[in-house]
Design a protein around this motif. Structure first.
Motif, PDB file in Angstrom:
ATOM      1  N   MET A   1       2.595   3.495  -8.200  1.00 30.56           N
ATOM      2  CA  MET A   1       3.467   3.273  -7.532  1.00 30.56           C
ATOM      3  C   MET A   1       3.662   4.858  -7.056  1.00 30.56           C
ATOM      4  O   MET A   1       2.633   5.560  -7.659  1.00 30.56           O
ATOM      5  N   SER A   2       3.493   5.383  -5.728  1.00 32.20           N
ATOM      6  CA  SER A   2       3.302   7.172  -5.531  1.00 32.20           C
ATOM      7  C   SER A   2       4.184   6.973  -4.522  1.00 32.20           C
ATOM      8  O   SER A   2       5.002   7.023  -3.625  1.00 32.20           O
ATOM      9  N   PHE A   3       4.075   8.683  -4.701  1.00 31.29           N
ATOM     10  CA  PHE A   3       6.274   9.439  -4.141  1.00 31.29           C
ATOM     11  C   PHE A   3       5.438  10.795  -3.576  1.00 31.29           C
ATOM     12  O   PHE A   3       4.706  11.487  -4.172  1.00 31.29           O
ATOM     13  N   GLY A   4       5.552  10.773  -2.609  1.00 34.54           N
ATOM     14  CA  GLY A   4       5.800  12.655  -1.960  1.00 34.54           C
ATOM     15  C   GLY A   4       6.195  13.193  -2.859  1.00 34.54           C
ATOM     16  O   GLY A   4       7.407  12.655  -3.933  1.00 34.54           O
ATOM     17  N   GLU A   5       6.012  14.483  -2.698  1.00 35.99           N
ATOM     18  CA  GLU A   5       6.546  15.766  -3.464  1.00 35.99           C
ATOM     19  C   GLU A   5       8.264  15.987  -3.162  1.00 35.99           C
ATOM     20  O   GLU A   5       8.706  16.339  -4.617  1.00 35.99           O
ATOM     21  N   LYS A   6       8.474  15.547  -3.027  1.00 38.59           N
ATOM     22  CA  LYS A   6      10.243  15.169  -1.921  1.00 38.59           C
ATOM     23  C   LYS A   6      10.876  14.205  -2.981  1.00 38.59           C
ATOM     24  O   LYS A   6      11.999  14.654  -3.232  1.00 38.59           O
ATOM     25  N   PRO A  25       2.560   9.192 -18.927  1.00 38.70           N
ATOM     26  CA  PRO A  25       3.714   9.450 -18.084  1.00 38.70           C
ATOM     27  C   PRO A  25       3.859   9.633 -16.416  1.00 38.70           C
ATOM     28  O   PRO A  25       2.455   9.694 -16.173  1.00 38.70           O
ATOM     29  N   VAL A  26       4.697  10.074 -15.680  1.00 37.73           N
ATOM     30  CA  VAL A  26       4.385  10.231 -14.660  1.00 37.73           C
ATOM     31  C   VAL A  26       3.345  11.370 -14.342  1.00 37.73           C
ATOM     32  O   VAL A  26       3.327  12.961 -15.057  1.00 37.73           O
ATOM     33  N   LYS A  27       2.273  10.520 -13.202  1.00 36.83           N
ATOM     34  CA  LYS A  27       1.427  12.520 -12.726  1.00 36.83           C
ATOM     35  C   LYS A  27       1.400  13.027 -11.807  1.00 36.83           C
ATOM     36  O   LYS A  27       1.879  12.297 -10.736  1.00 36.83           O
ATOM     37  N   ASN A  40       1.529  14.970  -5.106  1.00 37.63           N
ATOM     38  CA  ASN A  40       2.030  12.989  -5.434  1.00 37.63           C
ATOM     39  C   ASN A  40       2.262  13.342  -6.605  1.00 37.63           C
ATOM     40  O   ASN A  40       1.810  13.592  -8.038  1.00 37.63           O
ATOM     41  N   TYR A  41       3.206  11.900  -6.655  1.00 36.42           N
ATOM     42  CA  TYR A  41       3.386  11.973  -8.126  1.00 36.42           C
ATOM     43  C   TYR A  41       3.059  10.084  -8.205  1.00 36.42           C
ATOM     44  O   TYR A  41       3.759   9.860  -7.491  1.00 36.42           O
ATOM     45  N   ARG A  42       2.406  10.161  -9.220  1.00 33.86           N
ATOM     46  CA  ARG A  42       2.101   8.945  -9.080  1.00 33.86           C
ATOM     47  C   ARG A  42       2.271   7.600 -10.548  1.00 33.86           C
ATOM     48  O   ARG A  42       2.568   9.070 -12.040  1.00 33.86           O
ATOM     49  N   LEU A  43       2.653   6.814 -11.199  1.00 35.92           N
ATOM     50  CA  LEU A  43       3.487   6.336 -12.161  1.00 35.92           C
ATOM     51  C   LEU A  43       2.529   4.559 -12.579  1.00 35.92           C
ATOM     52  O   LEU A  43       2.476   4.209 -10.922  1.00 35.92           O
ATOM     53  N   LYS A  44       2.036   4.286 -13.073  1.00 37.23           N
ATOM     54  CA  LYS A  44       1.571   2.987 -13.473  1.00 37.23           C
ATOM     55  C   LYS A  44       1.812   2.235 -14.153  1.00 37.23           C
ATOM     56  O   LYS A  44       1.633   3.394 -15.655  1.00 37.23           O
TER      57      LYS A  44
END
Length: 138
Positions: A1-6, A25-27, A40-44
């Motif tokens: 999953m990928s999320f923007g900086e907000k 952990p979330v990168k 961008n924040y990503r977790l796998k």
């Protein structure tokens, strides 16, 4: 999953929920844009059999083309509750200030699926919903 900086705190809260299913952990990643850089924040998660139920619920494979497509499950009414709606909005929605409404982006779904989703939200939660054509193929 990928999320923007907000959405850093949301990404990290999901990371906490799924931490026993993750190797890392979330990168935080820096994405170079045309005019500026973005965080961008990503977790796998690991690929585990326990996720197959959800994959099979939300994806179908075309028997002719072999293409996989995300769907709204026919039985979404059974699962609809405030928490499901909250996660749907947090991952695929936003608040449209100009029209004072919440939008859920359903671009990849068929119209019948979107109508089923809207009906489920209305029936289970009593929230007025509308299905609107946004632009070509959406």
């Amino acid at each position: 999953m990928s999320f923007g900086e907000k959405y850093e705190s949301f990404a990290k809260s999901l990371g906490e929920l799924f931490k026993k299913y993750m190797n890392n952990p979330v990168k935080s990643l820096q994405i170079k844009g045309k005019d500026k850089n973005f965080t961008n924040y990503r977790l796998k998660t690991k690929s585990l059999p326990l996720f197959n139920l959800y994959y099979n619920m939300f994806y179908v494979t075309d028997s002719i083309t072999g293409a996989t497509r995300k769907i709204v499950p026919l039985n979404i009414l059974e699962y609809m509750d405030p928490v499901v709606l909250a996660y749907l909005i947090m991952t695929d929605g936003n608040f449209d200030k100009s029209r004072n409404r919440v939008r859920i982006y359903t671009n990849s779904f068929k119209k019948e699926e979107i109508e089923n989703l809207a009906s489920s939200i209305h029936s289970k939660l009593g929230i007025y919903t509308g299905v609107l054509h946004d632009r070509k193929d959406q």
